[in-house]
Scaffold this motif. Structure first.
Motif, PDB file in Angstrom:
ATOM      1  N   ASP A  28       1.576   0.704 -14.295  1.00 54.60           N
ATOM      2  CA  ASP A  28       0.249   0.185 -14.617  1.00 54.60           C
ATOM      3  C   ASP A  28       0.281  -1.230 -15.158  1.00 54.60           C
ATOM      4  OD1 ASP A  28      -0.848   2.583 -13.836  1.00 54.60           O
ATOM      5  OD2 ASP A  28      -0.880   3.433 -15.860  1.00 54.60           O
ATOM      6  N   PHE A  29       1.383  -1.594 -15.827  1.00 58.29           N
ATOM      7  CA  PHE A  29       1.436  -2.891 -16.489  1.00 58.29           C
ATOM      8  C   PHE A  29       1.978  -4.001 -15.596  1.00 58.29           C
ATOM      9  CE2 PHE A  29       5.293  -0.511 -17.381  1.00 58.29           C
ATOM     10  CZ  PHE A  29       6.288  -1.398 -17.038  1.00 58.29           C
ATOM     11  N   GLU A  30       2.269  -3.695 -14.332  1.00 61.15           N
ATOM     12  CA  GLU A  30       2.828  -4.711 -13.455  1.00 61.15           C
ATOM     13  C   GLU A  30       1.956  -4.906 -12.227  1.00 61.15           C
ATOM     14  OE1 GLU A  30       6.791  -3.434 -12.689  1.00 61.15           O
ATOM     15  OE2 GLU A  30       7.572  -4.337 -14.511  1.00 61.15           O
ATOM     16  N   LYS A  31       1.731  -6.154 -11.881  1.00 61.18           N
ATOM     17  CA  LYS A  31       0.950  -6.482 -10.699  1.00 61.18           C
ATOM     18  C   LYS A  31       1.885  -6.594  -9.491  1.00 61.18           C
ATOM     19  CE  LYS A  31      -2.467  -9.123 -13.329  1.00 61.18           C
ATOM     20  NZ  LYS A  31      -3.119 -10.447 -13.513  1.00 61.18           N
ATOM     21  N   PRO A  32       1.407  -6.254  -8.295  1.00 62.04           N
ATOM     22  CA  PRO A  32       2.264  -6.331  -7.100  1.00 62.04           C
ATOM     23  C   PRO A  32       2.390  -7.752  -6.573  1.00 62.04           C
ATOM     24  CG  PRO A  32       0.094  -5.530  -6.512  1.00 62.04           C
ATOM     25  CD  PRO A  32       0.090  -5.665  -8.009  1.00 62.04           C
ATOM     26  N   LEU A  33       3.228  -8.568  -7.231  1.00 63.92           N
ATOM     27  CA  LEU A  33       3.411  -9.959  -6.822  1.00 63.92           C
ATOM     28  C   LEU A  33       4.487 -10.038  -5.753  1.00 63.92           C
ATOM     29  CD1 LEU A  33       3.276 -11.638 -10.339  1.00 63.92           C
ATOM     30  CD2 LEU A  33       1.413 -11.303  -8.709  1.00 63.92           C
ATOM     31  N   TYR A  34       4.146  -9.651  -4.532  1.00 65.58           N
ATOM     32  CA  TYR A  34       5.125  -9.617  -3.453  1.00 65.58           C
ATOM     33  C   TYR A  34       5.499 -11.023  -3.009  1.00 65.58           C
ATOM     34  CZ  TYR A  34       3.613  -4.762  -2.960  1.00 65.58           C
ATOM     35  OH  TYR A  34       3.316  -3.453  -3.193  1.00 65.58           O
ATOM     36  N   PHE A  35       6.748 -11.171  -2.577  1.00 66.80           N
ATOM     37  CA  PHE A  35       7.198 -12.413  -1.943  1.00 66.80           C
ATOM     38  C   PHE A  35       6.654 -12.446  -0.515  1.00 66.80           C
ATOM     39  CE2 PHE A  35      10.647 -14.450   0.647  1.00 66.80           C
ATOM     40  CZ  PHE A  35      10.312 -15.745   0.307  1.00 66.80           C
ATOM     41  N   GLU A  36       5.987 -13.527  -0.143  1.00 60.72           N
ATOM     42  CA  GLU A  36       5.313 -13.596   1.156  1.00 60.72           C
ATOM     43  C   GLU A  36       6.259 -13.428   2.328  1.00 60.72           C
ATOM     44  OE1 GLU A  36       2.075 -13.919   2.226  1.00 60.72           O
ATOM     45  OE2 GLU A  36       1.518 -13.411   0.180  1.00 60.72           O
ATOM     46  N   GLY A  37       7.523 -13.792   2.160  1.00 69.94           N
ATOM     47  CA  GLY A  37       8.471 -13.673   3.265  1.00 69.94           C
ATOM     48  C   GLY A  37       9.048 -12.286   3.423  1.00 69.94           C
ATOM     49  N   CYS A  38       8.680 -11.347   2.547  1.00 68.71           N
ATOM     50  CA  CYS A  38       9.240  -9.999   2.612  1.00 68.71           C
ATOM     51  C   CYS A  38       8.177  -8.974   2.218  1.00 68.71           C
ATOM     52  CB  CYS A  38      10.461  -9.897   1.698  1.00 68.71           C
ATOM     53  SG  CYS A  38      11.531  -8.479   2.036  1.00 68.71           S
ATOM     54  N   LEU A  39       6.993  -9.077   2.814  1.00 70.83           N
ATOM     55  CA  LEU A  39       5.891  -8.178   2.488  1.00 70.83           C
ATOM     56  C   LEU A  39       6.141  -6.778   3.032  1.00 70.83           C
ATOM     57  CD1 LEU A  39       2.816 -10.444   3.311  1.00 70.83           C
ATOM     58  CD2 LEU A  39       3.525  -9.686   1.044  1.00 70.83           C
ATOM     59  N   PRO A  40       5.792  -5.735   2.272  1.00 74.91           N
ATOM     60  CA  PRO A  40       5.819  -4.390   2.848  1.00 74.91           C
ATOM     61  C   PRO A  40       4.919  -4.330   4.076  1.00 74.91           C
ATOM     62  CG  PRO A  40       5.581  -4.280   0.470  1.00 74.91           C
ATOM     63  CD  PRO A  40       5.430  -5.727   0.847  1.00 74.91           C
ATOM     64  N   ILE A  41       5.318  -3.557   5.052  1.00 72.15           N
ATOM     65  CA  ILE A  41       4.582  -3.541   6.310  1.00 72.15           C
ATOM     66  C   ILE A  41       3.165  -3.043   6.116  1.00 72.15           C
ATOM     67  CG2 ILE A  41       5.434  -1.247   6.985  1.00 72.15           C
ATOM     68  CD1 ILE A  41       5.565  -2.459   9.882  1.00 72.15           C
ATOM     69  N   GLU A  42       2.965  -2.102   5.176  1.00 74.64           N
ATOM     70  CA  GLU A  42       1.618  -1.588   4.944  1.00 74.64           C
ATOM     71  C   GLU A  42       0.722  -2.634   4.290  1.00 74.64           C
ATOM     72  OE1 GLU A  42       4.242  -0.229   1.520  1.00 74.64           O
ATOM     73  OE2 GLU A  42       4.370  -0.285   3.715  1.00 74.64           O
ATOM     74  N   VAL A  43       1.311  -3.545   3.495  1.00 75.10           N
ATOM     75  CA  VAL A  43       0.531  -4.624   2.897  1.00 75.10           C
ATOM     76  C   VAL A  43       0.071  -5.583   3.988  1.00 75.10           C
ATOM     77  CG1 VAL A  43       0.626  -6.601   1.331  1.00 75.10           C
ATOM     78  CG2 VAL A  43       1.656  -4.426   0.659  1.00 75.10           C
TER      79      VAL A  43
END
Length: 468
Positions: free
Chosen positions: A235-250
């Motif tokens: 809950d305390f962490e935001k999903p700050l994904y790296f754009e070059g390695c995004l999960p496929i569902e994202v």
């Protein structure tokens, strides 16, 4: 200190010479790609090294092998073509005698124009090579404080919680983003009557297995991804994904056509005997020399395991797929390098403390290796009472250092790209401008970089700057 075998962590005798005096060695923390490269470069320059690795006593959530330089996310070091920025970085590292690039070249597997490796053989080679170097002492334990003297921190994006707290005391708040791992399947569980072999834009059968999707099959797959159950984030962490390695569902959530223009794009791929490409294509890349394992390219994910089985087995040719590893997500940690590090990768407020690899704010295996090599060169020079030159500004190596000196507010890890390079002559001919001239422009950037690298190579290899 006890030396440990790469297989099980049991004590073993490596030809590593006598114990190294605490006051006469450089401490390298972390035996990943950057740490091993830094230790190797230091040893080549006559410097004693104490290399710390917490495996097998402790493992991160993503690691499973006690060997050094374990490749977690993929077995690919990406394009090996010099007109690609990462391919240029490959060549620069080769010319500077990189251990990691040597290991990759020796253990490469078919992957079209990419440099992919048998990850087990690759890691084993790096481990045995480092362990047999007399100037490197191996310490198989978790580091809980920063040693005195010269130190290279190369703990990577999966730095242990304990050591991350130590770093926070001197680096302030760490940033983070989530990184993901693609699933791997056994080749003998795939339907080769449905899959076809091809490499994008190449003649012949090619090195990749390809699962062709129709229009209806593609959009059904996208709907499944969007609706799948995912592993929740704290809950305390935001999903700050790296754009070059995004999960496929994202990626799928960004729009129904996103994947068709991304990892599932069909351009340059045609099944034998057909005139047109499928609507979309899922590519599988060989993982090992024997061709036993293949990973789903670009399929990093945080879907639950049951959902991965259900959805991925709907893909053509994968209905009976047996998974050797499922996709997963883990948190990556890195520091705010623009405000913390100087151009030699040294902490501005703590002399003798250097950072290398992904924790310093780069993304990718090759980029991490590059920072390890540079840290080894800089610290090696310092041990000999000298200052190593910086790589020429036109090189891929310099472009990474420029990134680490970049803006403070929006700093994020990056791969090497030609966008980080100084432009060509302003008076470049019209054919080099715009999208049509991109490939020739990139080729000229590469030629300029390798030409300018020669003086730097001569300096750091010949002893003009320091003994080596």
């Amino acid at each position: 200190m006890e030396r440990r075998s790469p297989e099980s962590g049991a004590p073993a005798c490596y030809p590593a010479g006598p114990m190294i005096d605490e006051t006469e060695c450089v401490h390298v923390i972390g035996a990943g790609l950057a740490g091993c490269e830094a230790a190797w470069q230091l040893a080549r320059r006559g410097v004693a090294v104490r290399l710390y690795e917490m495996k097998p006593a402790r493992y991160s959530p993503a690691h499973s092998n006690a060997d050094f330089a374990e490749l977690v996310c993929s077995n690919s070091l990406r394009s090996d073509q010099p007109h690609h920025a990462v391919g240029l970085l490959h060549e620069e590292l080769r010319r500077l005698d990189s251990l990691i690039l040597r290991a990759a070249d020796l253990h490469r597997v078919p992957a079209g124009r990419a440099l992919a490796v048998d990850r087990v053989a690759f890691s084993r080679y790096v481990t045995e090579t480092v362990a047999s170097e007399p100037r490197i002492e191996l310490v198989r334990e978790e580091v809980t404080q920063i040693p005195q003297g010269l130190v290279v921190v190369a703990t990577g994006p999966l730095t242990s919680d304990t050591f991350a707290q130590v770093l926070a005391a001197i680096c302030g708040d760490s940033l983070y983003f989530y990184d993901s791992i693609s699933p791997t399947v056994y080749r003998d569980s795939l339907d080769m009557d449905v899959l076809f072999r091809a490499s994008r834009w190449e003649d012949g059968e090619g090195d990749y297995l390809n699962s062709p999707l129709s229009r209806e099959g593609y959009y059904a797959f996208v709907r499944d991804l969007v609706c799948a159950e995912k592993i929740p984030l704290p809950d305390f962490e935001k999903p700050l994904y790296f754009e070059g390695c995004l999960p496929i569902e994202v990626m799928a959530e960004r729009g129904p056509d996103t994947l068709a223009f991304g990892p599932l794009k069909p351009v340059g791929l045609r099944p034998r005997g057909t005139c047109a490409p499928p609507f979309a294509v899922v590519q599988l890349r060989q993982e090992d020399v024997s061709g036993t394992l293949f990973n789903l390219v670009g399929f990093q994910t945080r879907m639950k395991i049951g959902e991965q089985k259900r959805i991925f087995r709907k893909l053509p040719g994968l209905s009976e797929a047996v998974f050797s590893r499922f996709g997963s997500v883990h948190r990556n940690t890195f520091i705010r390098s623009p405000e913390l590090l100087d151009s030699h990768l040294q902490h501005r407020a703590r002399s003798g403390l250097y950072f290398a690899g992904q924790i310093a704010g780069v993304e990718g295996y090759v980029e991490s290796t590059a920072l390890g090599l540079l840290a080894g060169i800089h610290v090696g020079a310092r041990v000999h009472g000298q200052v190593a030159p910086l790589p020429p500004p036109t090189t891929a190596l310099a472009s990474l250092l420029r990134h680490l000196q970049g803006g403070l507010g929006s700093f994020q890890p990056t791969n090497v790209t030609f966008g980080l390079f100084p432009p060509l002559d302003v008076a470049a001919p019209r054919r080099l401008r715009g999208r049509r001239g991109r490939q020739e422009r990139h080729a000229q950037l590469s030629e300029r970089a390798l030409r300018d690298l020669e003086s730097y190579r001569a300096a750091v290899r010949s002893g003009a700057t320091f003994p080596g």
